[in-house]
Design an enzyme around this catalytic site. Structure first.
Site, PDB file in Angstrom:
ATOM      1  N   HIS A  61       0.810  -1.211   0.000  1.00  0.00           N
ATOM      2  CA  HIS A  61       0.000   0.000   0.000  1.00  0.00           C
ATOM      3  C   HIS A  61       0.853   1.275   0.000  1.00  0.00           C
ATOM      4  O   HIS A  61       0.347   2.358  -0.288  1.00  0.00           O
ATOM      5  CB  HIS A  61      -0.955   0.004   1.210  1.00  0.00           C
ATOM      6  CG  HIS A  61      -2.283   0.631   0.915  1.00  0.00           C
ATOM      7  ND1 HIS A  61      -2.412   1.779   0.164  1.00  0.00           N
ATOM      8  CD2 HIS A  61      -3.548   0.258   1.252  1.00  0.00           C
ATOM      9  CE1 HIS A  61      -3.683   2.098   0.068  1.00  0.00           C
ATOM     10  NE2 HIS A  61      -4.403   1.189   0.709  1.00  0.00           N
ATOM     11  N   ASP A 107      -1.907   2.097  -4.548  1.00  0.00           N
ATOM     12  CA  ASP A 107      -3.191   2.345  -3.894  1.00  0.00           C
ATOM     13  C   ASP A 107      -4.217   1.318  -4.362  1.00  0.00           C
ATOM     14  O   ASP A 107      -4.060   0.675  -5.413  1.00  0.00           O
ATOM     15  CB  ASP A 107      -3.687   3.754  -4.209  1.00  0.00           C
ATOM     16  CG  ASP A 107      -2.812   4.826  -3.566  1.00  0.00           C
ATOM     17  OD1 ASP A 107      -2.194   4.519  -2.523  1.00  0.00           O
ATOM     18  OD2 ASP A 107      -2.742   5.948  -4.100  1.00  0.00           O
TER      19      ASP A 107
END
Length: 561
Positions: A534, A538
């Site tokens: 992450h 995204d």
């Protein structure tokens, strides 16, 4: 001799940030000796036992000190400190084992000015010590699997000298220059040999070989001593047939400890004063204790945790024969499998990945009908020695999806996010030694036949342990396929510094809506799960990559565009 240890799993060198003790200071067990800057952070380096700091060999601020380099000398008694006032190492950083040889002998009661008979000196003809190099970026130690040359043989530049098991694979170690192998210092099968350890001696002239017949290196002697102390487990396995020795009362008549355990440690036994005192009070033979301190030194903890070999009570078998049978009963209920260097590093890297990378997971189902039809047609067209697999289509589709969504083809580099312009796909391969990920380079520009050849060749070399470092180090995206085992879906662990790994499950027949008379059709559906970092990718970007990947497989002709 205190060597620089590996203070982090990926540490290869360190910087001595600050010495917390001065020469002559007393050091208690657990006290801070120095602060060492590693590749991760500045870490305090603690003493494993009580001692006195006799000599600092690496001054504060020294950068890029390799693991295993001797950084200081400690002694047991304060009166020994002055003996090391003028002590130096010619090349502690480049060849710590060679330079460190005189120290243990100097620490003995004899004057330090007299060179050890084991140590290299002016009496030896011109020679070269071959030390263990770093054969992979994360390697901190290795195992000598096999020597390809024997003592006395001529060596030519490029000849294979030995096979070394690293943290990644078993790699051939080649000779850098011509000469003759005069002495092998580390025998075959020796495990956990630190970087920089002297492996062998090479001389220029064949007439110089006999001069090294009795040559020994202190660091290697310590390793041999530890190897000799390691065999206590085998006596436990042999405890079952221990009923055979009792008919020989001649041996028990002299109840000497060596008959009860492994052979005594060869060479000088390094032990702290406190450990020596405790061993004497408990009646423990130090030759049977494996030291965990610097250079194999026996510490207080080693004596406290020492468990005498089960064969030790052998002389008492005549009086209590049932005791041995009871002790032997648990044998065979389990097997302790030694951890290989490869398995140890796999464990370290996977744990590091799960603990430091914020994983999240995205899954999607893909209709593989058109891929299976196209695969069948292409296999009829290609040559007999090539058979395209579904995995080849997956690799190609992954590479093209990475071009369309380059964020997924990126790497976290701590200070920057590196977006790669080529797609090198790492393919997870299971081997007897553990998991390894050989790389299909430039997968985005290769055809299916070329990818198929690469995968077959790399997988074969991986299982035979013949991969070269450049064939498995790197990669920009990883695929792990367990579909052939019938696994429906799973979540894979990211291979740092990559940002994504695709977990591929098996295909299964499912009913799907269709525009026909029945209103449904039977399709072959495959489930895949994308694990993303992450910090780099995204959630929306990961979903975009999966959408591109799905489109490419459900309409494989679009891979030609």
């Amino acid at each position: 001799q205190v060597a620089l240890p590996a203070l982090s799993p990926t540490m290869q060198m360190g910087t001595i940030a600050r010495w917390e003790k001065k020469e002559g200071d007393k050091i208690g067990e657990g006290e801070l000796i120095a602060e060492v800057e590693t590749d991760k952070a500045t870490v305090g380096f603690e003493s494993l036992e009580e001692c006195y700091l006799a000599k600092i060999l690496v001054p504060e601020g020294t950068r890029d000190v390799p693991i295993g380099a001797i950084i200081c000398i400690t002694v047991e008694k304060p009166e020994h400190v002055d003996a090391f006032k003028n002590y130096t190492l010619d090349s502690a950083a480049s060849a710590p084992p060679a330079a460190s040889v005189p120290s243990p002998q100097a620490a003995a009661p004899s004057p330090p000015t007299q060179p050890s008979p084991e140590a290299p000196g002016s009496s030896y003809p011109p020679h070269m010590q071959v030390t263990l190099p770093a054969l992979s970026p994360t390697m901190t130690m290795g195992t000598v699997q096999r020597w390809e040359k024997k003592v006395g043989e001529k060596l030519n530049e490029g000849d294979l000298l030995a096979e070394i098991e690293t943290d990644k694979a078993t790699i051939g170690f080649e000779v850098q220059e011509e000469g003759y192998l005069a002495k092998i210092l580390v025998p075959e099968g020796t495990r956990d040999v630190p970087l920089g350890t002297a492996l062998c001696i090479i001389v220029e002239k064949v007439s110089d070989i006999p001069a090294f017949a009795d040559y020994q290196d202190t660091a290697v002697t310590d390793m041999k001593a530890q190897a000799a102390a390691a065999p206590p487990p085998p006596p436990l396995v042999v405890a079952t047939p221990a009923a055979a020795p009792p008919p020989q009362p001649a041996v028990p008549s002299t109840p000497v400890v060596p008959t009860a355990g492994p052979p005594p440690r060869k060479g000088r036994i390094l032990v702290s004063p406190l450990a020596k005192k405790m061993a004497a009070e408990k009646g423990i033979d130090l030759a049977q204790v494996k030291g965990t301190g610097p250079d194999g030194r026996i510490t207080k903890k080693d004596v406290e945790s020492f468990v005498p070999p089960k064969v030790a009570p052998a002389p008492a078998l005549e009086a209590v024969p049932a005791a041995a049978a009871v002790a032997a009963a648990p044998v065979g209920t389990f097997t302790d499998i030694p951890i290989s260097n490869i398995r140890r590093v796999i464990a370290q890297r996977l744990m590091q990945s799960k603990q430091t990378i914020p994983h999240y997971y995205l899954s999607v189902d893909i209709n593989m009908g058109e891929v299976l039809v196209l695969r069948k047609e292409l296999n009829q067209e290609v040559s007999d020695n090539i058979k395209l697999s579904v995995n080849d289509f997956i690799i190609k589709a992954s590479a093209l999806a990475c071009l369309k969504v380059p964020e997924a083809n990126s790497s976290w580099m701590d200070t920057v996010i590196r977006q790669n312009h080529v797609v090198d796909v790492s393919v997870a391969v299971s081997t007897p030694a553990g998991l390894i990920t050989p790389i299909v380079f430039n997968a985005h520009i290769k055809g299916l036949a070329s990818i198929s050849k690469d995968v077959v060749s790399l997988a074969t070399k991986a299982r035979e342990g013949k991969l070269q470092p450049h064939e498995f180090q790197g990669g920009t995206f990883t695929i792990s396929n367990l579909g052939m085992y019938g696994i429906k879906n799973f979540s894979a662990i990211i291979n740092p510094p990559q940002a994504c790994i695709l977990a591929v499950g098996s295909s299964e027949k499912r009913l799907v809506p269709a525009d026909n008379e029945k209103g449904f059709d039977v399709a072959s559906v495959m489930s895949v799960t994308l694990s993303c970092d992450h910090r780099v990718v995204d959630g929306a970007v990961g979903a975009q990559w999966l959408a591109e990947f799905k489109n490419l497989l459900e309409k494989p002709v679009t891979m030609l565009l």
